[in-house]
Enzyme design. Structure first.
Site, PDB file in Angstrom:
ATOM      1  CG  HIS A  75      -4.174   1.202  -3.208  1.00 16.10           C
ATOM      2  ND1 HIS A  75      -4.633   1.232  -4.499  1.00 16.10           N
ATOM      3  CD2 HIS A  75      -4.870   0.219  -2.581  1.00 16.10           C
ATOM      4  CE1 HIS A  75      -5.575   0.296  -4.646  1.00 16.10           C
ATOM      5  NE2 HIS A  75      -5.727  -0.334  -3.503  1.00 16.10           N
ATOM      6  CE1 TYR A 134      -2.697   0.491  -8.255  1.00 18.19           C
ATOM      7  CE2 TYR A 134      -0.451  -0.260  -7.939  1.00 18.19           C
ATOM      8  CZ  TYR A 134      -1.519   0.526  -7.542  1.00 18.19           C
ATOM      9  OH  TYR A 134      -1.414   1.331  -6.435  1.00 18.19           O
ATOM     10  CD  GLU A 164      -7.050  -3.480  -3.775  1.00 17.57           C
ATOM     11  OE1 GLU A 164      -7.322  -3.044  -4.905  1.00 17.57           O
ATOM     12  OE2 GLU A 164      -7.153  -2.777  -2.741  1.00 17.57           O
ATOM     13  CE  LYS A 201      -0.736   4.818  -4.662  1.00 16.23           C
ATOM     14  NZ  LYS A 201      -1.355   5.298  -5.927  1.00 16.23           N
ATOM     15  CG  ASN A 241      -2.126   8.887  -5.693  1.00 15.95           C
ATOM     16  OD1 ASN A 241      -1.408   7.933  -5.379  1.00 15.95           O
ATOM     17  ND2 ASN A 241      -3.279   8.728  -6.320  1.00 15.95           N
TER      18      ASN A 241
HETATM   19  P1  ADP Z   1      -7.438   5.710  -7.117  1.00 12.24           P
HETATM   20  O1  ADP Z   1      -6.097   5.325  -6.539  1.00 12.24           O
HETATM   21  O2  ADP Z   1      -7.884   7.058  -6.629  1.00 12.24           O
HETATM   22  O3  ADP Z   1      -8.490   4.642  -6.913  1.00 12.24           O
HETATM   23  P2  ADP Z   1      -7.264   4.836  -9.882  1.00 12.24           P
HETATM   24  O4  ADP Z   1      -7.701   3.507  -9.384  1.00 12.24           O
HETATM   25  O5  ADP Z   1      -8.016   5.452 -11.011  1.00 12.24           O
HETATM   26  O6  ADP Z   1      -7.226   5.910  -8.679  1.00 12.24           O
HETATM   27  O7  ADP Z   1      -5.748   4.769 -10.346  1.00 12.24           O
HETATM   28  C1  ADP Z   1      -4.830   3.949  -9.644  1.00 12.24           C
HETATM   29  C2  ADP Z   1      -3.547   4.715  -9.466  1.00 12.24           C
HETATM   30  O8  ADP Z   1      -2.976   4.989 -10.743  1.00 12.24           O
HETATM   31  C3  ADP Z   1      -3.687   6.091  -8.823  1.00 12.24           C
HETATM   32  O9  ADP Z   1      -3.741   6.041  -7.418  1.00 12.24           O
HETATM   33  C4  ADP Z   1      -2.445   6.799  -9.323  1.00 12.24           C
HETATM   34  O10 ADP Z   1      -1.281   6.388  -8.582  1.00 12.24           O
HETATM   35  C5  ADP Z   1      -2.325   6.256 -10.726  1.00 12.24           C
HETATM   36  N1  ADP Z   1      -2.977   7.123 -11.711  1.00 12.24           N
HETATM   37  C6  ADP Z   1      -4.308   7.318 -11.882  1.00 12.24           C
HETATM   38  N2  ADP Z   1      -4.555   8.175 -12.893  1.00 12.24           N
HETATM   39  C7  ADP Z   1      -3.332   8.539 -13.367  1.00 12.24           C
HETATM   40  C8  ADP Z   1      -2.889   9.421 -14.417  1.00 12.24           C
HETATM   41  N3  ADP Z   1      -3.770  10.090 -15.169  1.00 12.24           N
HETATM   42  N4  ADP Z   1      -1.564   9.542 -14.615  1.00 12.24           N
HETATM   43  C9  ADP Z   1      -0.671   8.869 -13.859  1.00 12.24           C
HETATM   44  N5  ADP Z   1      -1.013   8.019 -12.871  1.00 12.24           N
HETATM   45  C10 ADP Z   1      -2.326   7.868 -12.625  1.00 12.24           C
HETATM   46 MG    MG Z   2      -8.444   2.698  -7.671  1.00  9.10          MG
END
Ligand code: ADP
Ligand code: MG
Length: 139
Positions: free
Chosen positions: A117, A51, A128, A11, A114
């Protein structure tokens, strides 16, 4: 278990922080084989499309703004049970909750930024991967 693929992005914040090389090294050390890779950037519209599954979530606008804010690295990774293996390897969505030594723990800045992805299913890994790569790009 046969070889499967997953899709990852490094990211924008992790690229900006200069952690691109360290993260690629860590991915290779984890036994993931790189099948395709590119340094690129998402437009806001592309981020919203990528997304779209999260469009009802409160963080959707912020996330898609962030994901289009700078360069990323997109890659297709191969390993046995790739989707789950990679999710285990990168750690929990929130770096604060991610296991010691995981990519998100080491290189994540916040729950949004974070570091990486990782696909959540074999089906989405293919969708994807095709979002970013033509058949010609796979090795
Ligand atoms: P993951 O990436 O672990 O599969 P999700 O698919 O639930 O998680 O969410 C997609 C992305 O959205 C996350 O990687 C993160 O960048 C962002 N995200 C998820 N939850 C939050 C939150 N509560 N606040 C801000 N950004 C979030
Ligand atoms: Mg996800």
């Amino acid at each position: 278990m046969s070889k499967n693929i997953t899709f990852t992005m490094i990211k924008p914040k992790a690229v900006e922080n200069g952690d691109m090389g360290n993260i690629i090294t860590k991915i290779i050390e984890g036994g993931f084989k790189i099948r395709a890779m590119k340094y690129t950037r998402l437009s806001e519209e592309e981020a919203r499309q990528f997304y779209a599954v999260h469009k009802e979530r409160p963080f959707y606008d912020s996330l898609t703004g962030f994901m289009s804010s700078g360069p990323i690295v997109a890659a297709v990774l191969e390993k046995d049970n790739a989707v789950q293996a990679y999710r285990d390897y990168i750690g929990a969505t929130n770096p604060a909750d991610a296991a010691e030594g995981s990519i998100r723990k080491l290189y994540g800045s916040s729950i949004e930024a974070n570091a990486v992805h990782g696909s959540d299913s074999d089906e989405n890994a293919i969708i994807e991967s095709k979002f970013f790569f033509a058949d010609r790009d796979w090795v």
